[in-house]
Design a protein around this motif. Sequence first.
Motif, PDB file in Angstrom:
ATOM      1  N   LEU A 127       3.058  -7.077   7.811  1.00  0.00           N
ATOM      2  CA  LEU A 127       2.078  -6.379   8.214  1.00  0.00           C
ATOM      3  C   LEU A 127       2.300  -4.971   8.685  1.00  0.00           C
ATOM      4  N   GLU A 128       1.730  -3.866   8.198  1.00  0.00           N
ATOM      5  CA  GLU A 128       1.911  -2.544   8.764  1.00  0.00           C
ATOM      6  C   GLU A 128       0.479  -2.332   9.321  1.00  0.00           C
ATOM      7  N   VAL A 129       0.496  -1.808  10.729  1.00  0.00           N
ATOM      8  CA  VAL A 129      -0.661  -1.190  11.369  1.00  0.00           C
ATOM      9  C   VAL A 129      -0.813   0.196  11.330  1.00  0.00           C
ATOM     10  N   LYS A 130      -2.016   0.341  11.116  1.00  0.00           N
ATOM     11  CA  LYS A 130      -2.516   2.008  11.243  1.00  0.00           C
ATOM     12  C   LYS A 130      -3.729   2.109  12.292  1.00  0.00           C
ATOM     13  N   GLY A 131      -3.292   3.230  13.098  1.00  0.00           N
ATOM     14  CA  GLY A 131      -4.891   3.212  13.820  1.00  0.00           C
ATOM     15  C   GLY A 131      -5.389   4.424  13.476  1.00  0.00           C
ATOM     16  N   CYS A 132      -7.042   4.146  13.530  1.00  0.00           N
ATOM     17  CA  CYS A 132      -8.065   5.087  12.921  1.00  0.00           C
ATOM     18  C   CYS A 132      -8.740   5.679  14.127  1.00  0.00           C
ATOM     19  N   THR A 133      -8.787   7.333  14.237  1.00  0.00           N
ATOM     20  CA  THR A 133      -9.560   7.890  15.176  1.00  0.00           C
ATOM     21  C   THR A 133     -10.588   8.807  14.615  1.00  0.00           C
ATOM     22  N   LEU A 134     -10.317   9.119  13.022  1.00  0.00           N
ATOM     23  CA  LEU A 134     -11.086   9.933  12.467  1.00  0.00           C
ATOM     24  C   LEU A 134     -12.251   9.570  11.854  1.00  0.00           C
ATOM     25  N   GLU A 135     -13.507  10.042  12.280  1.00  0.00           N
ATOM     26  CA  GLU A 135     -14.796   9.477  11.847  1.00  0.00           C
ATOM     27  C   GLU A 135     -15.530  10.552  11.350  1.00  0.00           C
ATOM     28  N   LYS A 136     -16.423  10.166  10.009  1.00  0.00           N
ATOM     29  CA  LYS A 136     -17.381  11.214   9.356  1.00  0.00           C
ATOM     30  C   LYS A 136     -18.405  10.402   8.932  1.00  0.00           C
ATOM     31  N   ASN A 137     -19.313  10.708   9.432  1.00  0.00           N
ATOM     32  CA  ASN A 137     -20.854   9.884   9.004  1.00  0.00           C
ATOM     33  C   ASN A 137     -20.728   8.341   9.289  1.00  0.00           C
ATOM     34  N   GLY A 138     -19.940   7.731  10.275  1.00  0.00           N
ATOM     35  CA  GLY A 138     -20.013   6.187  10.336  1.00  0.00           C
ATOM     36  C   GLY A 138     -18.907   5.772   9.612  1.00  0.00           C
ATOM     37  N   ILE A 139     -17.955   6.423   8.780  1.00  0.00           N
ATOM     38  CA  ILE A 139     -16.814   5.786   8.026  1.00  0.00           C
ATOM     39  C   ILE A 139     -15.532   6.479   8.976  1.00  0.00           C
ATOM     40  N   GLY A 140     -14.731   5.583   8.850  1.00  0.00           N
ATOM     41  CA  GLY A 140     -13.265   5.997   9.537  1.00  0.00           C
ATOM     42  C   GLY A 140     -12.478   6.239   8.211  1.00  0.00           C
ATOM     43  N   TYR A 141     -11.631   7.347   8.565  1.00  0.00           N
ATOM     44  CA  TYR A 141     -10.642   8.171   7.594  1.00  0.00           C
ATOM     45  C   TYR A 141      -9.262   7.820   8.260  1.00  0.00           C
ATOM     46  N   PHE A 142      -8.373   7.739   7.125  1.00  0.00           N
ATOM     47  CA  PHE A 142      -6.758   8.089   7.568  1.00  0.00           C
ATOM     48  C   PHE A 142      -5.988   8.362   6.298  1.00  0.00           C
ATOM     49  N   PRO A 143      -5.371   9.389   6.542  1.00  0.00           N
ATOM     50  CA  PRO A 143      -4.578   9.715   7.858  1.00  0.00           C
ATOM     51  C   PRO A 143      -5.404  10.996   8.059  1.00  0.00           C
ATOM     52  N   ASP A 144      -5.196  11.670   9.337  1.00  0.00           N
ATOM     53  CA  ASP A 144      -5.965  13.007   9.672  1.00  0.00           C
ATOM     54  C   ASP A 144      -4.999  13.897   9.401  1.00  0.00           C
ATOM     55  N   ALA A 145      -3.878  13.626   9.009  1.00  0.00           N
ATOM     56  CA  ALA A 145      -2.606  14.853   8.645  1.00  0.00           C
ATOM     57  C   ALA A 145      -1.880  14.037   7.790  1.00  0.00           C
ATOM     58  N   PRO A 146      -1.295  14.795   6.757  1.00  0.00           N
ATOM     59  CA  PRO A 146      -0.454  14.180   5.633  1.00  0.00           C
ATOM     60  C   PRO A 146       0.816  13.236   6.514  1.00  0.00           C
ATOM     61  N   THR A 147       1.132  12.088   5.864  1.00  0.00           N
ATOM     62  CA  THR A 147       1.884  11.112   6.259  1.00  0.00           C
ATOM     63  C   THR A 147       2.982  10.704   5.153  1.00  0.00           C
ATOM     64  N   GLU A 148       3.977  11.193   5.170  1.00  0.00           N
ATOM     65  CA  GLU A 148       5.206  10.635   3.780  1.00  0.00           C
ATOM     66  C   GLU A 148       5.544   9.349   4.595  1.00  0.00           C
ATOM     67  N   ARG A 149       5.849   9.228   5.684  1.00  0.00           N
ATOM     68  CA  ARG A 149       6.281   7.920   6.245  1.00  0.00           C
ATOM     69  C   ARG A 149       5.252   6.645   5.814  1.00  0.00           C
ATOM     70  N   GLY A 150       3.859   7.188   5.961  1.00  0.00           N
ATOM     71  CA  GLY A 150       2.686   5.994   5.675  1.00  0.00           C
ATOM     72  C   GLY A 150       2.984   5.801   4.196  1.00  0.00           C
ATOM     73  N   ILE A 151       3.011   6.693   3.285  1.00  0.00           N
ATOM     74  CA  ILE A 151       3.490   6.283   2.259  1.00  0.00           C
ATOM     75  C   ILE A 151       4.487   5.486   1.794  1.00  0.00           C
ATOM     76  N   ARG A 152       5.554   5.670   2.407  1.00  0.00           N
ATOM     77  CA  ARG A 152       6.783   5.054   2.162  1.00  0.00           C
ATOM     78  C   ARG A 152       6.605   3.609   2.443  1.00  0.00           C
ATOM     79  N   HIS A 153       6.017   3.263   3.706  1.00  0.00           N
ATOM     80  CA  HIS A 153       5.651   2.038   3.866  1.00  0.00           C
ATOM     81  C   HIS A 153       4.637   1.210   3.186  1.00  0.00           C
ATOM     82  N   ILE A 154       3.920   1.937   2.370  1.00  0.00           N
ATOM     83  CA  ILE A 154       3.029   1.427   1.358  1.00  0.00           C
ATOM     84  C   ILE A 154       3.828   0.912   0.285  1.00  0.00           C
ATOM     85  N   HIS A 155       4.651   1.786  -0.111  1.00  0.00           N
ATOM     86  CA  HIS A 155       5.726   1.276  -1.414  1.00  0.00           C
ATOM     87  C   HIS A 155       6.518   0.021  -1.056  1.00  0.00           C
ATOM     88  N   GLU A 156       6.751   0.054   0.367  1.00  0.00           N
ATOM     89  CA  GLU A 156       7.762  -1.103   1.003  1.00  0.00           C
ATOM     90  C   GLU A 156       7.083  -2.224   0.615  1.00  0.00           C
TER      91      GLU A 156
END
Length: 225
Positions: free
Chosen positions: A123-152
């Motif tokens: 299980l990989e955990v991502k915190g979300c603090t970015l909201e637009k029109n009632g929807i959350g969005y991730f990431p708020d900045a480019p994340t190569e680390r996040g992409i690597r974890h997804i591939h793992e």
Amino acid sequence: MQYDRVIWGKFIERPNRFVAQVEIDGAVETVHVKNTGRCKELLLPNVDVVLSESDNPNRKTKYDLVAVNKAGLGLINMDSQAPNKLMAEWLSTQGFDYIKPEYSYGASRIDFYMEYRHKKYLLEVKGCTLEKNGIGYFPDAPTERGIRHIHELIRAQKEGFAACIAFVIQMPKVKEVRPNVETHPAFGEAMVKAQRAGVQVLFLGCNVEPDSLTVDPKRIKGKFF
């Protein structure tokens, strides 16, 4: 999860990603910001912020900035350590036989490894603090680390693990998180590949109070076990 000794202040400015200037009872105090992300849509001049007093007398800063009030939405927890702490608390109530945080897999450390009746989970955990029109969005900045974890996680799913990406939504009302393809298109592409490979997506909406962050049972969406 709980915070001790919280007080309110007024955000003034953020000289760098580690500290902010906050007005507390008419005096300006330098405080530690518990989120090194940009958070430009949150930390606006004169917004109300929540501070937690540190119990370490040797620290340079007395307070941590842990939450901010966003007009039209409410209080948002922006503590980047909170999602994993909250997830650990929540997982402990879900009946797993074994839970291990910070599990080494491939070239990464995945946030949680669990076992239940001989089934293995990642299980990989991502915190979300970015909201637009009632929807959350991730990431708020480019994340190569996040992409690597997804591939793992994709590789782990193919090897027989039950793999999942969990979004801890650190704000009220919001029920889902979408890839922020405007900021990082590659993250959205990686998420599509992950779901096609069988990696599950879990959303944990949270109740945010000045001194606590808790899972809202009514805003849990998705399952992976």
